[in-house]
Design a protein around this motif. Structure first.
Motif, PDB file in Angstrom:
ATOM      1  N   LEU A   1      -5.430   6.493   7.339  1.00 11.03           N
ATOM      2  CA  LEU A   1      -5.868   6.422   8.855  1.00 11.03           C
ATOM      3  C   LEU A   1      -7.970   6.152   8.428  1.00 11.03           C
ATOM      4  O   LEU A   1      -8.052   4.876   8.820  1.00 11.03           O
ATOM      5  CB  LEU A   1      -6.112   6.332   9.966  1.00 11.03           C
ATOM      6  CG  LEU A   1      -4.286   6.795  10.475  1.00 11.03           C
ATOM      7  CD1 LEU A   1      -4.505   7.427  11.729  1.00 11.03           C
ATOM      8  CD2 LEU A   1      -3.518   5.294  10.225  1.00 11.03           C
ATOM      9  N   ALA A   2      -8.288   6.538   7.564  1.00 12.45           N
ATOM     10  CA  ALA A   2     -10.088   6.156   7.738  1.00 12.45           C
ATOM     11  C   ALA A   2     -10.185   5.262   6.283  1.00 12.45           C
ATOM     12  O   ALA A   2     -11.299   4.881   6.663  1.00 12.45           O
ATOM     13  CB  ALA A   2     -10.502   7.927   6.659  1.00 12.45           C
ATOM     14  N   GLU A   3      -9.104   5.114   6.193  1.00  8.85           N
ATOM     15  CA  GLU A   3     -10.194   3.298   4.918  1.00  8.85           C
ATOM     16  C   GLU A   3      -8.932   2.425   5.561  1.00  8.85           C
ATOM     17  O   GLU A   3      -9.744   1.744   5.084  1.00  8.85           O
ATOM     18  CB  GLU A   3      -8.698   3.714   4.064  1.00  8.85           C
ATOM     19  CG  GLU A   3      -8.366   4.823   2.621  1.00  8.85           C
ATOM     20  CD  GLU A   3      -8.098   5.547   1.334  1.00  8.85           C
ATOM     21  OE1 GLU A   3      -6.804   4.414   1.458  1.00  8.85           O
ATOM     22  OE2 GLU A   3      -7.776   6.664   1.731  1.00  8.85           O
ATOM     23  N   VAL A   4      -8.231   2.266   6.442  1.00  9.64           N
ATOM     24  CA  VAL A   4      -7.739   1.478   6.728  1.00  9.64           C
ATOM     25  C   VAL A   4      -7.717   0.481   8.541  1.00  9.64           C
ATOM     26  O   VAL A   4      -7.875   1.710   9.460  1.00  9.64           O
ATOM     27  CB  VAL A   4      -6.610   0.449   6.497  1.00  9.64           C
ATOM     28  CG1 VAL A   4      -6.340   0.723   4.980  1.00  9.64           C
ATOM     29  CG2 VAL A   4      -5.745   1.684   7.157  1.00  9.64           C
ATOM     30  N   THR A   5      -8.327  -0.289   9.258  1.00 11.80           N
ATOM     31  CA  THR A   5      -7.717  -0.387  10.484  1.00 11.80           C
ATOM     32  C   THR A   5      -7.270  -2.437   9.926  1.00 11.80           C
ATOM     33  O   THR A   5      -7.300  -2.490   9.198  1.00 11.80           O
ATOM     34  CB  THR A   5      -9.019  -0.811  11.182  1.00 11.80           C
ATOM     35  OG1 THR A   5     -10.368  -1.737  10.714  1.00 11.80           O
ATOM     36  CG2 THR A   5      -9.460   0.066  11.954  1.00 11.80           C
ATOM     37  N   LEU A   6      -6.879  -2.326  11.603  1.00 15.94           N
ATOM     38  CA  LEU A   6      -5.931  -3.910  11.332  1.00 15.94           C
ATOM     39  C   LEU A   6      -7.346  -4.624  11.334  1.00 15.94           C
ATOM     40  O   LEU A   6      -8.325  -5.339  11.542  1.00 15.94           O
ATOM     41  CB  LEU A   6      -5.745  -3.807  13.286  1.00 15.94           C
ATOM     42  CG  LEU A   6      -3.628  -3.369  13.278  1.00 15.94           C
ATOM     43  CD1 LEU A   6      -3.475  -3.439  14.390  1.00 15.94           C
ATOM     44  CD2 LEU A   6      -3.340  -4.633  12.024  1.00 15.94           C
ATOM     45  N   SER A   7      -6.527  -5.838  10.309  1.00 17.29           N
ATOM     46  CA  SER A   7      -7.658  -6.953  10.027  1.00 17.29           C
ATOM     47  C   SER A   7      -7.811  -7.858  10.838  1.00 17.29           C
ATOM     48  O   SER A   7      -7.210  -8.178  11.768  1.00 17.29           O
ATOM     49  CB  SER A   7      -6.643  -7.839   8.518  1.00 17.29           C
ATOM     50  OG  SER A   7      -5.879  -7.849   9.125  1.00 17.29           O
TER      51      SER A   7
ATOM     52  N   PRO B   1       0.975  -1.363  -0.200  1.00 23.43           N
ATOM     53  CA  PRO B   1       0.260   0.126   0.303  1.00 23.43           C
ATOM     54  C   PRO B   1       1.286   1.326  -0.100  1.00 23.43           C
ATOM     55  O   PRO B   1       1.897   0.975   0.076  1.00 23.43           O
ATOM     56  CB  PRO B   1      -1.089   0.295   0.720  1.00 23.43           C
ATOM     57  CG  PRO B   1       0.359  -0.767   1.909  1.00 23.43           C
ATOM     58  CD  PRO B   1       0.906  -2.188   1.537  1.00 23.43           C
ATOM     59  N   LYS B   2       0.315   2.438  -0.399  1.00 25.92           N
ATOM     60  CA  LYS B   2       1.012   3.492   0.006  1.00 25.92           C
ATOM     61  C   LYS B   2       1.575   3.691   1.263  1.00 25.92           C
ATOM     62  O   LYS B   2       0.110   3.355   2.138  1.00 25.92           O
ATOM     63  CB  LYS B   2       0.171   4.605  -0.874  1.00 25.92           C
ATOM     64  CG  LYS B   2      -0.051   4.457  -2.158  1.00 25.92           C
ATOM     65  CD  LYS B   2       0.745   4.868  -3.511  1.00 25.92           C
ATOM     66  CE  LYS B   2       0.582   4.330  -4.174  1.00 25.92           C
ATOM     67  NZ  LYS B   2       2.284   4.102  -5.478  1.00 25.92           N
ATOM     68  N   PRO B   3       2.387   4.692   1.419  1.00 25.67           N
ATOM     69  CA  PRO B   3       2.895   4.753   2.513  1.00 25.67           C
ATOM     70  C   PRO B   3       2.242   5.957   3.352  1.00 25.67           C
ATOM     71  O   PRO B   3       2.132   5.856   4.563  1.00 25.67           O
ATOM     72  CB  PRO B   3       4.475   5.373   2.731  1.00 25.67           C
ATOM     73  CG  PRO B   3       4.211   5.617   1.485  1.00 25.67           C
ATOM     74  CD  PRO B   3       3.605   5.048   0.539  1.00 25.67           C
ATOM     75  N   ASP B   4       1.187   6.901   2.881  1.00 26.18           N
ATOM     76  CA  ASP B   4       0.428   7.937   3.295  1.00 26.18           C
ATOM     77  C   ASP B   4      -1.308   7.202   3.650  1.00 26.18           C
ATOM     78  O   ASP B   4      -1.689   8.312   3.159  1.00 26.18           O
ATOM     79  CB  ASP B   4       0.796   9.125   2.186  1.00 26.18           C
ATOM     80  CG  ASP B   4       0.894   9.259   0.867  1.00 26.18           C
ATOM     81  OD1 ASP B   4       0.319   8.403   0.365  1.00 26.18           O
ATOM     82  OD2 ASP B   4       0.115  10.261   0.766  1.00 26.18           O
TER      83      ASP B   4
END
Length: 464
Positions: free
Chosen positions: A446-452, A440-443
């Motif tokens: 956070l709104a797009e992802v949380t720990l699976s 994934p892109k380094p930037d």
């Protein structure tokens, strides 16, 4: 004959190096980063136990695992810290479970101080939390092909997890060992945990690498090929005993992530030229220069890629039809000093036709970027690797082509893609170039992802 049959079976999937263009392993499922504080989810007042945990305790006379002795109680005290960082391991509700466990530990200490038995409900609570954590660690890792199905992670049953804890000679060591996973995983997780503790967002590339590292073993003899850094390392019980450069796939034909088991070495190998390479590179030269080119290049035309293939007369081939793509041809290069497989190759069953092999093009190992293959892995010193694999000097049984020599002990090989590289002091973390575009892109926001969350461990359920 039996050995030959085994070789044929294992070689069937690994006969060709890029007979079709190497296919990139499926991209990993999106990895999601937690909040920077890993704040625990709201704690409810009850934590129901599972039927499987109840059944285990009933079968064992309700004897405790965690509060059996002072030593096992010390092991139990390790759980809150492990569970607090468990979102990094794929267990989203780990911090919630940690709060439950802390309450159970406080009640257990009070009971033991008063010389009273620890409530069975608290004992079961710890077991339920531990089961959920272990199952999260053992959940499937996306994007990996398993040439050897035995190497694929499997979610253990509740009874298996608790039996292992029950029988462990030292429960604290058992808990710590399971939670450590493997040294590479531990280093990456420590780096992610430091970022969280510092109030920073975890780099999503780090989380993706953490997921990839989860399948690596923690003991035994094995090989790790890191396509991201183009290096091969030989491990013995988590310790690197040797390492060398490798040449891996081009961006157009990337080396896939896969796990397999090497059972044998092949001396004097043919190079079975990928059919698209034969069409695009060999056939046009034959059309222009004639079939004498094949003899000069030590190429021959075979009926197929099987071990019993017959050699065909190249003059009977319509080479213009091969160039046009209407006729398929199987061309192989005979063993010799210019053979692209070199003197030896190490095959392992996999549907992608990937293996490790020698190469006459030693000059490529002097380059910083070593992405030149069709997907297979060319090793810098194949004889040195063979010496470690075989436990003796690699010597061909004869000068005949395709001489199989079985290893005394099979060795797993993990071809992975770890772009996150911990420093020697574990404090520094660098990232290799993502030449295959798998990270994934380094930037990534956070709104797009949380720990699976691992299967079966959704935050809506406090137990497996």
């Amino acid at each position: 004959m039996q050995l030959k049959t085994q070789f044929l079976t294992l070689a069937a999937a690994a006969l060709l190096c890029g007979a079709a263009p190497a296919v990139a392993a499926p991209a990993p499922a999106p990895i999601r980063t937690p909040s920077t504080t890993l704040a625990p989810a709201p704690v409810t007042t009850t934590l129901p136990s599972t039927h499987a945990v109840d059944a285990f305790y009933q079968a064992h006379g309700n004897s405790p695992i965690w509060f059996r002795t002072a030593a096992t109680a010390a092991a139990a005290s390790l759980l809150p810290d492990i569970l607090d960082r468990a979102p990094l391991d794929g267990l989203a509700n780990g911090p919630t479970l940690a709060r439950f466990v802390e309450g159970a530990l406080a009640r257990a200490r009070a009971a033991m101080a008063a010389h009273k038995p620890v409530p069975l409900a608290d004992e079961k609570l710890l077991s339920s939390a531990w089961v959920q954590y272990v199952q999260a660690l053992k959940s499937p890792v996306p994007g990996i092909t398993y040439g050897d199905p035995a190497l694929a992670p499997r979610v253990p049953a509740v009874d298996r997890v608790l039996t292992d804890a029950w029988l462990a000679p030292g429960l604290a060591g058992h808990v710590a060992g399971i939670a450590a996973v493997n040294p590479i995983y531990g280093q990456l997780r420590d780096a992610a945990w430091r970022q969280l503790r510092a109030g920073e967002a975890v780099d999503p590339r780090l989380l993706t690498n953490l997921e990839r590292a989860r399948i690596l073993p923690s003991r035994g003899r094995y090989i790790i090929v890191n396509a991201a850094t183009a290096r091969l390392s030989m491990y013995e019980d988590s310790r690197v005993v040797d390492s060398m450069k490798v040449v891996v796939g081009k961006p157009a034909t990337p080396t896939p992530m896969l796990a397999g088991t090497i059972h044998y070495a092949t001396f004097n190998p043919y190079w079975n030229i990928p059919t698209d390479t034969a069409r695009e590179e060999v056939a046009p030269i034959v059309v222009k220069r004639g079939i004498k080119y094949l003899k000069l290049a030590r190429y021959e035309v075979a009926s197929d890629w099987s071990d019993h293939a017959t050699v065909l007369d190249p003059a009977a081939i319509d080479w213009k039809a091969v160039v046009a793509g209407t006729t398929e041809v199987h061309v192989r290069q005979l063993p010799g000093p210019d053979n692209m497989m070199g003197q030896i190759k190490f095959g392992f069953a996999n549907e992608l036709g990937i293996f490790l092999h020698d190469t006459p093009r030693k000059e490529l190992f002097g380059k910083d970027s070593r992405n030149y293959s069709h997907g297979c892995v060319r090793v810098e010193d194949a004889m040195r690797l063979g010496r470690w694999l075989m436990g003796s000097e690699p010597v061909a049984p004869s000068t005949a082509p395709e001489q199989f020599v079985q290893l005394a002990r099979a060795v797993p090989v993990y071809i992975t893609y770890l772009t996150a590289v911990p420093g020697l002091d574990d404090a520094q973390l660098t990232f290799a170039d993502d030449v295959y575009g798998r990270d994934p892109k380094p930037d990534a926001g956070l709104a797009e992802v949380t720990l699976s969350t691992a299967p079966g461990s959704a935050a809506t359920s406090a137990h497996p």
